[in-house]
Scaffold this motif. Structure first.
Motif, short mmCIF file in Angstrom:
data_model
loop_
_atom_site.label_atom_id
_atom_site.label_comp_id
_atom_site.label_asym_id
_atom_site.label_seq_id
_atom_site.Cartn_x
_atom_site.Cartn_y
_atom_site.Cartn_z
N ILE A 1 0.84 -1.20 0.00
CA ILE A 1 0.00 0.00 0.00
C ILE A 1 0.88 1.26 0.00
O ILE A 1 0.61 2.22 -0.71
CB ILE A 1 -0.95 0.00 1.22
CG1 ILE A 1 -1.93 -1.15 1.09
CG2 ILE A 1 -1.71 1.32 1.30
CD1 ILE A 1 -2.74 -1.41 2.33
N ARG A 2 1.94 1.19 0.79
CA ARG A 2 2.84 2.34 0.81
C ARG A 2 3.42 2.60 -0.58
O ARG A 2 3.47 3.74 -1.05
CB ARG A 2 3.97 2.08 1.80
CG ARG A 2 4.88 3.26 1.97
CD ARG A 2 6.08 2.90 2.79
NE ARG A 2 6.68 4.09 3.38
CZ ARG A 2 7.71 4.06 4.19
NH1 ARG A 2 8.24 2.92 4.53
NH2 ARG A 2 8.20 5.18 4.67
N ASP B 1 0.90 4.06 -2.88
CA ASP B 1 0.70 5.49 -2.62
C ASP B 1 1.75 6.32 -3.36
O ASP B 1 1.45 7.37 -3.91
CB ASP B 1 0.79 5.76 -1.12
CG ASP B 1 0.43 7.19 -0.78
OD1 ASP B 1 -0.75 7.54 -0.94
OD2 ASP B 1 1.33 7.96 -0.38
N MET C 1 -6.25 -5.72 6.58
CA MET C 1 -6.98 -4.49 6.28
C MET C 1 -8.12 -4.80 5.31
O MET C 1 -7.95 -5.57 4.38
CB MET C 1 -6.03 -3.48 5.64
CG MET C 1 -5.34 -2.61 6.62
SD MET C 1 -4.23 -1.53 5.76
CE MET C 1 -2.71 -2.32 6.18
N SER C 2 -9.24 -4.18 5.54
CA SER C 2 -10.38 -4.43 4.67
C SER C 2 -10.27 -3.57 3.41
O SER C 2 -9.44 -2.67 3.33
CB SER C 2 -11.67 -4.10 5.40
OG SER C 2 -11.79 -2.71 5.55
N ASP D 1 -10.73 0.02 4.21
CA ASP D 1 -9.54 0.62 4.82
C ASP D 1 -8.57 1.09 3.74
O ASP D 1 -8.07 2.21 3.78
CB ASP D 1 -8.81 -0.40 5.72
CG ASP D 1 -9.59 -0.73 6.97
OD1 ASP D 1 -10.37 0.13 7.41
OD2 ASP D 1 -9.43 -1.85 7.50
N GLU E 1 -9.83 3.95 1.64
CA GLU E 1 -9.82 5.20 2.41
C GLU E 1 -8.40 5.76 2.51
O GLU E 1 -8.17 6.96 2.32
CB GLU E 1 -10.37 4.95 3.81
CG GLU E 1 -10.64 6.24 4.58
CD GLU E 1 -10.54 6.05 6.07
OE1 GLU E 1 -11.06 5.03 6.58
OE2 GLU E 1 -9.93 6.90 6.73
N ILE E 2 -7.45 4.87 2.77
CA ILE E 2 -6.07 5.32 2.94
C ILE E 2 -5.51 5.89 1.64
O ILE E 2 -4.86 6.93 1.63
CB ILE E 2 -5.19 4.15 3.45
CG1 ILE E 2 -5.52 3.87 4.92
CG2 ILE E 2 -3.72 4.47 3.28
CD1 ILE E 2 -4.87 2.64 5.46
N LEU E 3 -5.78 5.21 0.54
CA LEU E 3 -5.19 5.65 -0.73
C LEU E 3 -6.06 6.68 -1.45
O LEU E 3 -5.62 7.30 -2.39
CB LEU E 3 -4.94 4.44 -1.64
CG LEU E 3 -3.84 3.48 -1.17
CD1 LEU E 3 -3.77 2.28 -2.09
CD2 LEU E 3 -2.49 4.18 -1.13
#
Lengths: 190, 270
Positions: free
Chosen positions: B150-151, B154, B187-188, B191, B194-196
């Protein structure tokens, strides 16, 4: 005041994510929180300490005017188009009335008077501050500057680097956001 | 005809870029569109293996660029579907053998005669990534519900934002494990989205069928019973602009029942 807060907390409990009740330490929520923090740093080059400090100061400032849910306050940097925007989500429990605001301002003023030898003109400044919130930000951070000199020295290197990427990224950001971000960084940490 | 050029990228390696490219490409070809897949992972080519075309490659993208063959000669047709062809990467060269302008020219050429040009991007954010992105106007960012993926996603999103040519990008969440999400160990989907804060184009469940499909060199979209295959077919439909609901994988209750439902539906169809 307490009654409002109690009521709010009872209601809010139903809406908070479940893992808050388990102490919020499921490996998923640990990962989500770590990730959110690391992405804020990646997106801005600010250190966690500075972010936490920024969050704390924002809470202090806003608490003077409204009663807010500190736990649910979210501070986040998000991609908005090709810029980075500072997103603040502030759950307001209720607005304070004028008396309370004045009391809160006087209160914080007294604290600062006692904690350090406050600037001589700080009294005057704080009286008309209520009207112009932008001034408030500046002045509030001015006040804090003196307290945090020691901390600031530590971070001065970081912040110099940190201001650059934001400026680069937010070329066309709506000027408000850009200015306020820069204000915050420069005012608070220079 | 002016086709769409879509780059499939991720930043982190091993999250399923190549699998995604192979499956979306195959699914689009099955829908009747002409598709070319370009493997831009020079020196580490794998798309040919996932499509089962490794023995048919004569010329590669580097041969095209260095004028040893015509572009048309280097396109390898899929075994099953004549709508699908592959432009393979050179295995013996590195990323410096191709530059961004050359790849852009190839994409321009290919999109004249195809509905879709899908670019399988190498991992990383260096030259290989810059090359792969140069010819594309759309992107699919592949990630998994893990922090490191995910990082990196991003970071990639940040880089895509800065590219004017990229008109839109969407997120494909791969290797989702509903039982781990249910027990709060992963993480769902919400989640991650929302984060990205990036629109979603697909949710692909972890599926052991992917391993066997890779072994056989046959994309999982050809397997009508596999859940991941269904999910990839849905992604292809969304690429085509259809509104397809996401497979509801992380329903807190009755997940097993859901899977059974899906299988039951599939059986009716077959």
């Amino acid at each position: 005041m307490g009654l409002f807060t109690d009521f709010y907390n009872t209601v809010a409990k139903f809406f908070r994510p479940q893992d808050d009740e388990n102490g919020g330490d499921s490996s998923k929520s640990v990962a989500t929180n770590r990730l959110k923090l690391v992405l804020m740093q990646d997106r801005t080059n600010l250190t966690p300490k500075i972010l936490e400090q920024m969050r704390g100061e924002l809470i202090d400032l806003l608490s003077k005017y409204v009663e807010l849910d500190k736990e649910l306050l979210e501070l986040n940097f998000e991609h908005e188009g090709d810029q980075v925007a500072l997103m603040l989500s502030i759950p307001v429990i209720r607005a304070k009335d004028e008396e309370e605001i004045e009391a809160a301002i006087n209160n914080s003023k007294q604290q600062e008077d006692s904690s350090d030898d406050a600037d001589e003109n700080s009294d005057e400044e704080f009286v008309d501050v209520t009207d112009e919130s932008s001034e408030q930000i500046e002045k509030n951070s001015d006040e804090n500057d003196s307290e945090q000199d020691s901390v600031d020295e530590e971070f001065s290197e970081n912040t110099e680097n940190a201001t650059q990427p934001i400026k680069k990224k937010s070329k066309k950001t709506s000027e408000n956001i850009e200015e306020s971000e820069e204000n915050l960084q420069e005012e608070v940490f220079e | 005809m002016t086709g769409r050029v879509i780059v499939i990228t991720s930043g982190k390696g091993g999250v399923g870029k190549t699998t995604t490219s192979a499956n979306i490409g195959t699914a689009l070809a099955k829908e009747g569109y002409k598709v070319v897949l370009i493997d831009t992972d020079l020196g580490l080519r794998n798309l040919d293996l996932l499509l089962g075309l490794e023995n048919r490659i004569v010329y590669t993208i580097v041969d095209v660029i260095e004028d040893r063959c015509k572009l048309k000669q280097a396109l390898v047709k899929d075994k099953k579907n004549p709508n699908l062809s592959l432009l393979a990467a050179a295995q013996t060269r590195d990323k410096t053998a191709v530059n961004a302008d050359q790849l852009k020219d190839i994409c321009e050429e290919l999109k004249k005669k195809n509905d879709f040009v899908l670019i399988d991007c190498p991992a990383g954010i260096e030259q290989g990534f810059q090359n792969a992105v140069s010819g594309a106007s759309e992107a699919i960012v592949v990630t998994t519900p893990e922090m490191s993926a995910i990082r990196d996603a991003d970071r990639i999103i940040g880089l895509l934002e800065a590219k004017e040519e990229i008109e839109n990008y969407r997120l494909l969440l791969n290797r989702v494990r509903p039982n781990l999400i249910k027990s709060n160990e992963m993480m769902s989907v919400d989640d991650v989205v929302e984060i990205l804060s990036c629109p979603l184009i697909g949710i692909i469940p972890e599926d052991t069928g992917i391993i066997t499909s890779t072994n056989k060199g046959e994309p999982i979209v050809n397997d009508e019973t596999a859940l991941a295959g269904q999910a990839y077919r849905n992604v292809a439909k969304r690429v085509l602009g259809e509104e397809v609901p996401f497979l509801d994988l992380d329903e807190p209750k009755g997940f097993v029942a859901k899977i059974k439902d899906i299988f039951a539906k599939l059986k009716v169809k077959v």
